[in-house]
Enzyme design. Sequence first.
Site, PDB file in Angstrom:
ATOM      1  N   CYS A  27       0.855  -1.178   0.000  1.00 27.67           N
ATOM      2  CA  CYS A  27       0.000   0.000   0.000  1.00 27.67           C
ATOM      3  C   CYS A  27       0.895   1.232   0.000  1.00 27.67           C
ATOM      4  O   CYS A  27       2.027   1.176   0.465  1.00 27.67           O
ATOM      5  CB  CYS A  27      -0.957   0.007   1.194  1.00 27.67           C
ATOM      6  SG  CYS A  27      -0.166  -0.022   2.804  1.00 27.67           S
ATOM      7  N   HIS A 715      -2.069   6.776  12.995  1.00 26.51           N
ATOM      8  CA  HIS A 715      -0.697   6.858  13.495  1.00 26.51           C
ATOM      9  C   HIS A 715      -0.059   8.176  13.080  1.00 26.51           C
ATOM     10  O   HIS A 715      -0.454   8.805  12.105  1.00 26.51           O
ATOM     11  CB  HIS A 715       0.156   5.676  13.010  1.00 26.51           C
ATOM     12  CG  HIS A 715      -0.060   5.286  11.588  1.00 26.51           C
ATOM     13  ND1 HIS A 715      -1.116   4.476  11.197  1.00 26.51           N
ATOM     14  CD2 HIS A 715       0.620   5.571  10.465  1.00 26.51           C
ATOM     15  CE1 HIS A 715      -1.049   4.276   9.893  1.00 26.51           C
ATOM     16  NE2 HIS A 715      -0.016   4.944   9.424  1.00 26.51           N
TER      17      HIS A 715
END
Length: 799
Positions: A27, A715
């Site tokens: 990804c 994150h």
Amino acid sequence: MTTTPADPPEGAVKSGQGLKLLAVTACPTGIAHTYMAAEKLTQTARALGHEIKVETQGSIGAENVLSDNDVREADGVIIAADKEVDRSRFVGKRVLAVGVAEGIRHPERLIERVRSAPVYGRAEGDGAGARGRAGAGAGAGAEEGAAPGAGGAGGGRERSVAYKALMNGVSYMIPFVVVGGLLIAISLAVGGHPTPEGLKIAPGSFWEDVNHIGTIGFQLMVPVLSGYIAYAIGDRPALVPGMIGGWIATHGELYGMKDASAGFIGGIVTGFLAGYLVVWIKKVEVPKFARPIMPIIVIPIVATTALGLFFIYVLGKPISWVFTHLTGWLSGMTGTSAIVLGAVLGLMIAFDMGGPVNKTAFLFGSGLIASGNQTVMGMCAAAIPVMPLGQGLATLIRRRLYSEQERETGMAALFMGLFGISEGAIPFAAARPAQVIPANMLGGAVAGAVAGMAGVADAVPHGGPIVAVLGAVDGVPVFFVAVVIGTVVTALTTVMLVDVSGRRKGGVVLAGAAGGARVAWAGAGVTVDGAGGGMAGGARLGVDAVGTAAAGVGSVESARAVSDVEPGAEPVVVAGGGGAGSAAGAGGASRIAAAVADVPGNATSPGQAGNGDAADGNVSGAGGDDEVSGDGVERDTNGDKDGSDGAVQVLSGYLTVQTVKTRLDADGKEAAIREMAELAAGTGRVADVDELVRVALAREAQGTTGLGEEIAIPHAKTDAVTAPVVAFARSADGIDWGSPDGTPARLVFMISVPEAAAGDEHLRILALLSRKLMDAEFRARLQGAEDEAAILCVLGEIR
């Protein structure tokens, strides 16, 4: 092959004869989806009786790399990726290419479909990976026809292929802008002097060489932008036509514009034209013998020739027409109000920063210098630095709206603006044209109008504060006033427009948090009570120093059990609270938690405390279950625990009872991230909660961190945190996180690490979480855990 076990678990249904499969998952913005797809494919292949080896290409690099022997023995290859994966090694094998989200959502379907996938190198003619329909969202199940990077990773409100392509070009262009601009600025600052032809550097000098190097960087800027836009759409065959098209766009002499060019806007146009032209050519059926040479010879040559001639003979003429007629129009305005003329020139200077409109205004002003009219150039000179200065200032006054890379580019833009290098604002204009270009134009118009009103004159064809410092400007004080006002207007307008755009998209916009007080402190012998004699039920108070104690409702003396904590030890938490001398919570349900890492002093097991006295440094486990359960987790059944024996370690101690919350109050993504950041702040490891939230939301803007299966892992990498910290919370109703499978996020982890620890450690945490969370039984136990300590016991299984 390194494989999963071929024998399916009991009750599994085998789908015919077992296959030997390979897979690659990747990804573009992180590794969570990469590892989740890998785990899903592995689990499903095993259940169906197949062998599989999965290569993961995350930010940390390729892991479990497929060898030549693996490829030789494989029956098929599944590529679940949202970025380019080299397929040349899979020639002769059946290859199925989809988005990474498909590997998470439909692994069974992929394994079935790979049986009949086309043989790569025979059914497809593109050695770099043939692609068909441009714009097919990989997240929606795009196959071989998906453009690189097309959708999928985040699902939900996923960015379009065009947006991703533009961002790809901008990200590769930024280093050329920064390096070229700063080298030119430094050479002008040290070696430059004003002349009637502009700021000049002594021929043959050292600084002339520095200037030449910077100029090369600027010359490559637009071709790189164009080339990598094309690459993101049409893959490697589109890179050459994109770059050459960008070069043509910046060299107006090729299409009748000796003194100007199409600039960065022309480069964007050529990038998209090249990318989609290559995609269209790939669809053309060619004889089998010609397929191997299509991607390396035929497609680049045809696309480059067609695009170049199209720009020269078709697009070039309108651009030249605009240039010519704008010059004539401006010539007719010389008798009008100086304020109006200054505003018009400022608008034109700021519009395309080097394109035909900008160059028309600049050449008009510089051409009048020789005739003795220096005021027109003075208007242009005041407007020229406003764009880079304004965009740089915007990154300072509203840092949360910009990524770290954008903020760094903003600092470089400020420096370039001082030396009249308007190209410093191009990365911002290319990334957010709808917000940045209008703001630039407004600021440029204001600066030009103020300079025109005051009759500022410039004797050299250059702009920015540097010309005033070197003595080329007449009316220096007003000149600086014009520049400052224009800069401020640009910055404030940009911030407003970007903020409004973010609110409409539900993106990078922050709101103040209310309630949920959390108190942290440090010092020797400190005792803290809640406001008014106690914190509200369920308060969480941090302890992080020698002799520091905390309590919930009631007297702080009830928490003396945690007073023996050495300096630098992991914070200890007492949740809830009770009466004086007692560590019992309301209704006797408080849990005194020692399931935190590396506490060298006395602490308690995570059992429930009755009305035990806490004065002697330990807490009775009467009335509670003292045992810490869970595979591989230390157990203590004595009602007290010496931290030196090894308390529960979760993710290397980054996740503790302090950073666990059983129920999120937030009902939206932004509020949830804010709540999680404040939860992490209770450890004392978060220096700036607002900055942490901003960085986390900026990451969300790149692509959702909702992974599906009711999981989200936001994150952030920022120096707003002083040490790695992981927070976990559950949402009873679920939060819309834009996950690829459409499920609301009920299990939310937030990983925060400082920049210095943003490498392998950050990625290791993501990988551990992503893999373990693919276990449905593990997720069910995590959902069912009754309180923080029980949650920690479950999370302690992550290895």
